[in-house]
Design a protein around this motif. Structure first.
Motif, PDB file in Angstrom:
ATOM      1  N   VAL A 113       0.834  -1.203   0.000  1.00 38.04           N
ATOM      2  CA  VAL A 113       0.000   0.000   0.000  1.00 38.04           C
ATOM      3  C   VAL A 113       0.867   1.251   0.000  1.00 38.04           C
ATOM      4  N   VAL A 114       1.896   1.250   0.875  1.00 35.60           N
ATOM      5  CA  VAL A 114       2.781   2.413   0.968  1.00 35.60           C
ATOM      6  C   VAL A 114       3.515   2.628  -0.345  1.00 35.60           C
ATOM      7  N   SER A 115       3.973   1.523  -0.963  1.00 38.56           N
ATOM      8  CA  SER A 115       4.703   1.632  -2.219  1.00 38.56           C
ATOM      9  C   SER A 115       3.828   2.230  -3.307  1.00 38.56           C
ATOM     10  N   ILE A 116       2.586   1.743  -3.396  1.00 37.43           N
ATOM     11  CA  ILE A 116       1.675   2.268  -4.411  1.00 37.43           C
ATOM     12  C   ILE A 116       1.402   3.748  -4.161  1.00 37.43           C
ATOM     13  N   PHE A 117       1.216   4.092  -2.893  1.00 37.58           N
ATOM     14  CA  PHE A 117       0.941   5.487  -2.549  1.00 37.58           C
ATOM     15  C   PHE A 117       2.109   6.378  -2.912  1.00 37.58           C
ATOM     16  N   SER A 118       3.348   5.887  -2.641  1.00 40.21           N
ATOM     17  CA  SER A 118       4.521   6.715  -2.908  1.00 40.21           C
ATOM     18  C   SER A 118       4.674   6.973  -4.397  1.00 40.21           C
ATOM     19  N   VAL A 119       4.327   5.985  -5.230  1.00 37.62           N
ATOM     20  CA  VAL A 119       4.393   6.192  -6.669  1.00 37.62           C
ATOM     21  C   VAL A 119       3.325   7.188  -7.106  1.00 37.62           C
ATOM     22  N   ALA A 120       2.163   7.113  -6.489  1.00 40.31           N
ATOM     23  CA  ALA A 120       1.051   7.958  -6.893  1.00 40.31           C
ATOM     24  C   ALA A 120       1.332   9.436  -6.660  1.00 40.31           C
ATOM     25  N   VAL A 121       2.113   9.772  -5.608  1.00 43.30           N
ATOM     26  CA  VAL A 121       2.340  11.183  -5.306  1.00 43.30           C
ATOM     27  C   VAL A 121       3.617  11.718  -5.948  1.00 43.30           C
ATOM     28  N   PHE A 122       4.371  10.846  -6.652  1.00 42.52           N
ATOM     29  CA  PHE A 122       5.592  11.320  -7.305  1.00 42.52           C
ATOM     30  C   PHE A 122       5.252  12.337  -8.385  1.00 42.52           C
ATOM     31  N   ALA A 123       6.124  13.339  -8.531  1.00 44.63           N
ATOM     32  CA  ALA A 123       5.935  14.313  -9.588  1.00 44.63           C
ATOM     33  C   ALA A 123       6.123  13.652 -10.944  1.00 44.63           C
ATOM     34  N   GLN A 124       5.441  14.199 -11.942  1.00 44.09           N
ATOM     35  CA  GLN A 124       5.601  13.704 -13.301  1.00 44.09           C
ATOM     36  C   GLN A 124       7.006  14.035 -13.784  1.00 44.09           C
ATOM     37  N   SER A 125       7.725  13.044 -14.289  1.00 45.63           N
ATOM     38  CA  SER A 125       9.083  13.271 -14.741  1.00 45.63           C
ATOM     39  C   SER A 125       9.111  14.167 -15.976  1.00 45.63           C
ATOM     40  N   LYS A 126      10.059  15.093 -16.005  1.00 44.53           N
ATOM     41  CA  LYS A 126      10.262  15.980 -17.153  1.00 44.53           C
ATOM     42  C   LYS A 126      11.374  15.465 -18.060  1.00 44.53           C
ATOM     43  N   TYR A 127      11.910  14.313 -17.724  1.00 46.61           N
ATOM     44  CA  TYR A 127      13.094  13.808 -18.404  1.00 46.61           C
ATOM     45  C   TYR A 127      12.773  13.228 -19.771  1.00 46.61           C
ATOM     46  N   SER A 128      13.632  13.546 -20.757  1.00 44.83           N
ATOM     47  CA  SER A 128      13.532  12.946 -22.090  1.00 44.83           C
ATOM     48  C   SER A 128      14.874  12.319 -22.421  1.00 44.83           C
ATOM     49  N   ASN A 129      14.898  11.011 -22.469  1.00 46.78           N
ATOM     50  CA  ASN A 129      16.168  10.331 -22.753  1.00 46.78           C
ATOM     51  C   ASN A 129      16.664  10.619 -24.164  1.00 46.78           C
ATOM     52  N   THR A 130      15.744  10.780 -25.110  1.00 44.87           N
ATOM     53  CA  THR A 130      16.165  11.032 -26.492  1.00 44.87           C
ATOM     54  C   THR A 130      16.713  12.441 -26.655  1.00 44.87           C
ATOM     55  N   GLU A 131      16.250  13.370 -25.856  1.00 41.67           N
ATOM     56  CA  GLU A 131      16.803  14.724 -25.915  1.00 41.67           C
ATOM     57  C   GLU A 131      18.153  14.781 -25.214  1.00 41.67           C
ATOM     58  N   ALA A 132      18.247  14.172 -24.045  1.00 41.57           N
ATOM     59  CA  ALA A 132      19.504  14.209 -23.300  1.00 41.57           C
ATOM     60  C   ALA A 132      20.617  13.498 -24.045  1.00 41.57           C
ATOM     61  N   PHE A 133      20.284  12.384 -24.695  1.00 41.48           N
ATOM     62  CA  PHE A 133      21.290  11.579 -25.383  1.00 41.48           C
ATOM     63  C   PHE A 133      21.106  11.638 -26.900  1.00 41.48           C
ATOM     64  N   ALA A 134      20.720  12.801 -27.412  1.00 39.61           N
ATOM     65  CA  ALA A 134      20.585  12.970 -28.854  1.00 39.61           C
ATOM     66  C   ALA A 134      21.938  12.726 -29.527  1.00 39.61           C
ATOM     67  N   PRO A 135      21.922  12.131 -30.723  1.00 39.73           N
ATOM     68  CA  PRO A 135      23.184  11.704 -31.344  1.00 39.73           C
ATOM     69  C   PRO A 135      24.048  12.831 -31.899  1.00 39.73           C
ATOM     70  N   PHE A 136      23.451  13.951 -32.255  1.00 37.40           N
ATOM     71  CA  PHE A 136      24.220  15.028 -32.878  1.00 37.40           C
ATOM     72  C   PHE A 136      24.445  16.155 -31.892  1.00 37.40           C
ATOM     73  N   PHE A 137      25.706  16.449 -31.646  1.00 39.67           N
ATOM     74  CA  PHE A 137      26.044  17.521 -30.702  1.00 39.67           C
ATOM     75  C   PHE A 137      26.919  18.588 -31.342  1.00 39.67           C
ATOM     76  N   TYR A 138      28.023  18.183 -31.952  1.00 38.19           N
ATOM     77  CA  TYR A 138      28.943  19.160 -32.527  1.00 38.19           C
ATOM     78  C   TYR A 138      28.373  19.740 -33.820  1.00 38.19           C
ATOM     79  N   PRO A 139      28.387  21.055 -33.966  1.00 36.39           N
ATOM     80  CA  PRO A 139      27.770  21.681 -35.142  1.00 36.39           C
ATOM     81  C   PRO A 139      28.563  21.461 -36.422  1.00 36.39           C
ATOM     82  N   SER A 140      29.841  21.105 -36.300  1.00 40.46           N
ATOM     83  CA  SER A 140      30.656  20.876 -37.490  1.00 40.46           C
ATOM     84  C   SER A 140      31.763  19.899 -37.153  1.00 40.46           C
ATOM     85  N   ALA A 141      32.322  19.318 -38.178  1.00 42.70           N
ATOM     86  CA  ALA A 141      33.435  18.389 -37.980  1.00 42.70           C
ATOM     87  C   ALA A 141      34.717  19.167 -37.717  1.00 42.70           C
ATOM     88  N   GLY A 142      35.737  18.472 -37.249  1.00 43.00           N
ATOM     89  CA  GLY A 142      37.031  19.105 -37.106  1.00 43.00           C
ATOM     90  C   GLY A 142      37.586  19.488 -38.468  1.00 43.00           C
TER      91      GLY A 142
END
Length: 649
Positions: free
Chosen positions: A9-38
């Motif tokens: 019961v406590v476990s279910i309750f604790s999940v229910a009151v958790f804030a909605q995650s704002k995390y996006s794994n695809t944004e954080a670990f997007a494949p393209f970072f450097y704007p140009s090659a060396g």
């Protein structure tokens, strides 16, 4: 109800009151970072490429200080070398004294807003009387135009690429403002004026492979971006004044009395502070008794700027700086009697020596023949081989400002990043190394549990990661004044601590950081060169890290979601579920305590967040878990620590 049922019961309750995650794994670990090659100028590994180039500016300056009108009159000869692959039809110079004109852009944008860089009075700025150019044995008067703090000089013939040279001579004058945007100015003390002179000669703007001419105006909050070269300069002033400047004093015997010259020489060979001109001698003997004028001559090599201080009110002392190579440098302090007191400026030279010896051993050897600390009206400002610090500073405050300003020797005097665009690459990096030097100086004499550096300080974390705070990658003059201390100083310092302590570890971080300094010493790195170097030397793809810290205002909020025993039997082991509630991923350390007293620490890499905001992992247990705690040593700048611990209750 059974204990197991209660747990569910406590476990279910604790999940229910958790804030909605704002995390996006695809944004954080997007494949393209450097704007140009060396490329051939800047390699993909973060090093200067095989065809890296930068232009060079050597200066020879003669100047006179008129203490009646508070005016500097000067002539600067600039030997400019065009190493770029482009023929240059015109040149741009920084004429920074124009910031103090009533019609300057800074007056319109900064003075009305008030604050540290606002001008309370105005001058006519740089009053140019003549400009001439000599090239190939021919001399002519060019057309030129001044636009605020930039002056454009048109050439009769394009300056050839790949090594073309010319000499540009400018005669000019300016009145020294009493308050110069807290970077220069003059202070009236009981024994006379103290002049702190900087941004005092027209300097070449940088022409580089990234942007061509770098021409952001000088508005006050943004600092400087300058070319390297050798600089010789002289200052003629009343003979009863002491002048200190960037680099080596070439003619001490002509400037001091015989006794003062002897003391000056003794200071160069003493580990203890030597008094060169004491408070008791001011206005009575030594330099004070000299008549007429004296010309003080200085030289500094491979520098981007010079500055100087002058006063008949200076107490002057010095000591030897020991460098790792066996070379020696000279620490000097010039200050009025008002600055003497408990842990006052009579300890400045000790502090200068301590800071520079530490950084020389830890990072890169100090490259200049002298390091001078000047007390005056400027709260804290850095130039090659000389810094200006508040004459009111004492104790921990004096150590802090002295250490910080001389820390700038490494960023941006040695590593010549673009301060006008990337304040975090000099102020933030410097703030980071200041933490290390403060811990080391005199066995941590001035180390304090800082409000700014404590990860458990909720108020600090809420301030740094506030949604309204400017991100680090914001131009200094765009940053709100109230946000500058966080965006340019504090947050980048915390970023480097996090990278060192939680991602790379001290050994890998220190090696990469030193390599960055070595690669880009006396050159012009961009943020991308720093990122690439830290990744290639440190051995990690850090795109996720830079995205969160530099390019966005992402927060860290790692939480324990729950615990489940296999078949509801603690002796069978447990599955622990954690969640990343905010946008920034970071590695995770988890401390698990059992009711029988057993403990285990699990270190999880950042890759656990590559697929989801939720991660579950198994741990062997022999008894019920009493608590699960994320970041038990409180090293993370966690937005909400209330969800970091789960208890079996």
């Amino acid at each position: 109800m059974k204990k197991g049922g209660l747990f569910i019961v406590v476990s279910i309750f604790s999940v229910a009151v958790f804030a909605q995650s704002k995390y996006s794994n695809t944004e954080a670990f997007a494949p393209f970072f450097y704007p140009s090659a060396g490329n051939e100028y800047r390699s993909a590994a973060g090093e200067p490429g095989p065809k890296y180039w930068q232009n060079r500016a050597d200066y020879n300056i003669t100047s006179t200080l008129d203490t009646t009108s508070h005016t500097v009159t000067a002539k600067v000869e600039i030997l400019y070398t065009n190493n770029s692959p482009d023929n240059l039809k015109f040149l741009w110079l920084q004429t920074d004294q124009n910031i103090y004109r009533k019609d300057s852009r800074a007056t319109a944008t900064t003075t009305a807003a008030g604050g540290r860089w606002a001008n309370s009075t105005f001058t006519e700025g740089d009053v140019i009387s003549s400009i001439s150019i000599e090239e190939g044995g021919k001399k002519y008067t060019p057309q030129y135009n001044t636009a605020d703090t930039r002056t454009q000089v048109w050439l009769n013939n394009p300056l050839k690429a790949g090594g073309g040279k010319l000499k540009l001579t400018i005669e000019y004058s300016f009145k020294v403002p009493e308050y110069g945007s807290d970077r220069m100015g003059r202070l009236n003390t009981r024994n006379g004026w103290i002049y702190e002179i900087a941004q005092w000669f027209p300097r070449m703007a940088v022409y580089d492979d990234v942007q061509g001419w770098n021409l952001l105006p000088y508005l006050g909050q943004g600092e400087f971006y300058l070319e390297y070269g050798d600089i010789n300069f002289s200052v003629t002033a009343p003979a009863n004044m002491i002048i200190v400047g960037s680099g080596e004093l070439l003619n001490p015997a002509e400037c001091f009395t015989a006794e003062e010259t002897k003391r000056y020489a003794a200071a160069k060979n003493s580990d203890q502070t030597v008094m060169i001109r004491s408070a008791d001698e001011i206005g009575k003997s030594g330099v004070s008794a000299k008549k007429g004028t004296t010309t003080w001559r200085f030289k500094i090599q491979n520098a981007r700027d010079v500055a100087w201080g002058a006063s008949k009110a200076f107490v002057l002392d010095g000591a030897k700086i020991n460098l790792p190579s066996g070379k020696k440098s000279l620490a000097l302090s010039a200050y009025p009697v008002e600055s003497m007191g408990t842990n006052g400026w009579q300890r400045s030279t000790e502090m200068v020596k301590g800071a520079i010896e530490f950084y020389s051993k830890k990072l890169f050897e100090f490259p200049y023949p002298a390091a001078t600390n000047v007390a005056g009206t400027v709260g804290g400002m850095e130039y090659p081989g000389i810094v200006f610090c508040s004459y009111k500073s004492m104790g921990a405050d004096l150590w802090g400002v002295t250490d910080h300003e001389f820390g700038h020797t490494w960023f941006p005097m040695i590593v010549g990043s673009n301060e006008r665009k990337y304040a975090w690459m000099d102020e933030g990096f410097n703030t980071f190394i200041n933490d290390l030097s403060t811990e080391a100086f005199n066995n941590g004499e001035f180390k304090q549990q800082s409000f700014f550096g404590d990860p458990t300080n909720e108020q600090m974390v809420r301030m740094v990661f506030n949604d309204k705070m400017d991100i680090m990658l914001t131009e200094p003059d765009v940053i709100q004044q109230m946000s500058l201390g966080v965006a340019a100083y504090l947050k980048p310092s915390l970023m480097l601590h996090a990278l060192r302590n939680a991602v790379l570890g001290e050994k890998r971080f220190d090696a990469a950081f030193r390599e960055y300094i070595s690669r880009w010493a006396f050159k012009h790195p961009t943020p991308w060169d720093f990122f690439r170097t830290m990744e290639n030397v440190g051995g990690e793809d850090l795109a996720w890290f830079w995205r969160g810290w530099v390019f966005n205002d992402w927060k860290i909020d790692q939480a324990v979601q729950g615990v489940k025993y296999k078949n509801s039997v603690p002796a069978n082991g447990a599955t622990i579920t954690i969640e990343n509630l905010q946008q920034m991923p970071m590695p995770v350390t988890v401390l698990i305590k059992e009711s029988n007293g057993k403990e285990q620490t699990i270190n999880l890499p950042v890759e656990i967040w590559q697929r989801s905001a939720i991660y579950s992992f198994d741990v062997p247990t022999t008894s019920p878990i009493s608590s699960v705690t994320i970041d038990p040593n409180k090293k993370m700048y966690d937005w909400d620590r209330s969800n970091n611990t789960w208890t079996g209750k």
